[in-house]
Scaffold this active site. Structure first.
Site, PDB file in Angstrom:
ATOM      1  N   GLY A   9      68.886 -50.991  55.696  1.00 59.35           N
ATOM      2  CA  GLY A   9      69.499 -50.571  56.945  1.00 59.35           C
ATOM      3  C   GLY A   9      69.802 -49.085  56.913  1.00 59.35           C
ATOM      4  N   ALA A  10      68.765 -48.269  56.726  1.00 62.97           N
ATOM      5  CA  ALA A  10      68.968 -46.828  56.558  1.00 62.97           C
ATOM      6  C   ALA A  10      68.913 -46.099  57.896  1.00 62.97           C
ATOM      7  CB  ALA A  10      67.950 -46.248  55.591  1.00 62.97           C
ATOM      8  N   GLY A  11      69.878 -46.410  58.767  1.00 60.41           N
ATOM      9  CA  GLY A  11      70.110 -45.599  59.951  1.00 60.41           C
ATOM     10  C   GLY A  11      70.891 -44.367  59.534  1.00 60.41           C
ATOM     11  N   LEU A  13      74.229 -43.834  58.969  1.00 59.88           N
ATOM     12  CA  LEU A  13      75.208 -44.016  57.898  1.00 59.88           C
ATOM     13  C   LEU A  13      74.538 -44.450  56.598  1.00 59.88           C
ATOM     14  CD1 LEU A  13      78.223 -43.796  57.323  1.00 59.88           C
ATOM     15  CD2 LEU A  13      78.454 -46.221  57.919  1.00 59.88           C
ATOM     16  N   GLY A  14      73.577 -45.357  56.671  1.00 58.51           N
ATOM     17  CA  GLY A  14      72.871 -45.768  55.469  1.00 58.51           C
ATOM     18  C   GLY A  14      72.134 -44.612  54.816  1.00 58.51           C
ATOM     19  N   LYS A 191      90.319 -52.099  59.084  1.00 60.80           N
ATOM     20  CA  LYS A 191      89.078 -51.472  59.549  1.00 60.80           C
ATOM     21  C   LYS A 191      88.608 -52.117  60.848  1.00 60.80           C
ATOM     22  CE  LYS A 191      85.517 -48.816  59.606  1.00 60.80           C
ATOM     23  NZ  LYS A 191      84.265 -49.182  58.951  1.00 60.80           N
ATOM     24  N   ASN A 195      88.026 -50.079  64.319  1.00 60.97           N
ATOM     25  CA  ASN A 195      86.772 -50.153  65.078  1.00 60.97           C
ATOM     26  C   ASN A 195      86.993 -50.683  66.488  1.00 60.97           C
ATOM     27  OD1 ASN A 195      84.949 -49.181  63.161  1.00 60.97           O
ATOM     28  ND2 ASN A 195      84.722 -51.169  62.185  1.00 60.97           N
ATOM     29  N   SER A 262      79.496 -45.524  66.497  1.00 58.49           N
ATOM     30  CA  SER A 262      78.258 -46.304  66.440  1.00 58.49           C
ATOM     31  C   SER A 262      78.016 -47.058  67.741  1.00 58.49           C
ATOM     32  CB  SER A 262      78.306 -47.282  65.260  1.00 58.49           C
ATOM     33  OG  SER A 262      79.393 -48.180  65.386  1.00 58.49           O
TER      34      SER A 262
END
Length: 312
Positions: A9-11, A13-14, A191, A195, A262
């Site tokens: 999941g390398a958007g 943040l990743g 958290k 959010n 996000s």
């Protein structure tokens, strides 16, 4: 030999966490699925690598990265996996690499919201699960150019009574503000609250996080919602946190002032949001506990309607 880490999941943040770990000498690999193409910035390099630059006004992270990639259906074992997908996609994401996980694998879940964690652990039961609560901010400025927009904390913990893992020192060296959290369930709740305030209000207003403190109208909305969620927290399994809700929310707003949440990014891109696992989860908990949360419920409804328009 450098410590191996796989990122699923390398958007934005990743990719930021991939950059953090790679900068500290970890052997980082980004795991790619067909379903991840929406998170992959345009104009990428050839198969086998992911190339992007990082600029940061808040940390010493100004360079270009070239990270190796692998396919989810590869056969090599994954020892350490960081999952930064959307919460609604976490089960499918971890399931896609279940054949690469063993009972000695460590999986760190870092999606927003609550409820999905239990589903993941029940579906793929082999590995040890840890949780990372991040308040870092990151946005894609353009194709392959990542902005580290806000410096925050990374709180790690486990609900299964695992002690601190042997890879914790690497994270503490690589990622600013990393600490082990003994009360991870309380931290997960806080958290979730943070959010539930920042994401829907910024998404509806179309503003950066900092506007929630500086704009009088938006700041009043934050105050009203925090008051409501403080009452809910008092009735929850974490009543000791009730008096800190607004202070913690305001702190994160200030620390990520230039970041676009996000949920705002999802709405702008016409993607589904995580509203079901954030404000929707809170609505369900409030109903279970017999606490009225009209402000939260209205935000959940408004985001669902806006999402229907933007993704339809």
């Amino acid at each position: 030999m450098s410590e191996p880490w796989h990122i699923l999941g390398a958007g934005a943040l990743g990719s930021l966490y991939a950059a953090f770990l790679a900068s500290a000498g970890a052997n980082v690999t980004i795991v790619e699925r067909n379903a991840d193409r929406q998170d992959k910035p345009a104009g990428n390099t050839a198969p086998g690598t992911r190339k992007f630059s990082v600029s940061s006004p808040v940390a010493e992270l100004q360079r270009e990265f070239c990270i190796n990639t692998s396919r989810a259906d590869d056969r090599s074992e994954i020892k350490r996996l960081l999952v930064v997908t959307k919460s609604y996609d976490a089960v499918a994401a971890v399931s896609s690499v279940r054949h690469r996980l063993t009972d000695t694998s460590d999986v760190v879940l870092m999606s927003n919201g609550s409820g999905y964690q239990q589903e993941v652990a029940q579906t793929v039961s082999k590995p040890r699960y840890f949780y990372c609560l991040s308040t870092e901010g990151a946005n894609w400025r353009c194709a392959n150019a990542l902005l580290h927009a806000g410096s925050g904390t990374s709180r790690l913990g486990s609900t299964d009574q695992h002690g601190a893992p042997d890879w914790l020192p690497l994270w503490q060296h690589a990622i600013p503000g990393t600490r082990w959290e003994e009360d991870i369930e309380g931290a997960l709740w806080m958290k979730l609250i943070i959010n539930a305030v920042i994401n829907p209000i910024t998404a509806l207003a179309g503003t950066q996080n900092g506007e929630l403190n500086s704009d009088p109208v938006l700041s009043a909305k934050v105050a009203s919602l925090c008051k409501e969620l403080s009452v809910l927290t008092l009735a929850s399994a974490h009543p000791q946190l009730a008096g800190t809700v607004e202070r913690e929310v305001r702190k994160v707003i200030a620390g990520t002032a230039s970041n676009r949440s996000s949920m705002l990014q999802d709405i702008a891109a016409g993607r589904p949001t995580e509203i079901e696992f954030i404000n929707g989860y809170i609505s369900a908990e409030a109903k279970r506990l017999g606490v009225a949360t009209p402000c939260n419920d209205a935000l959940a409804s408004d985001i669902a309607a806006l999402e229907a328009e933007t993704t339809g």
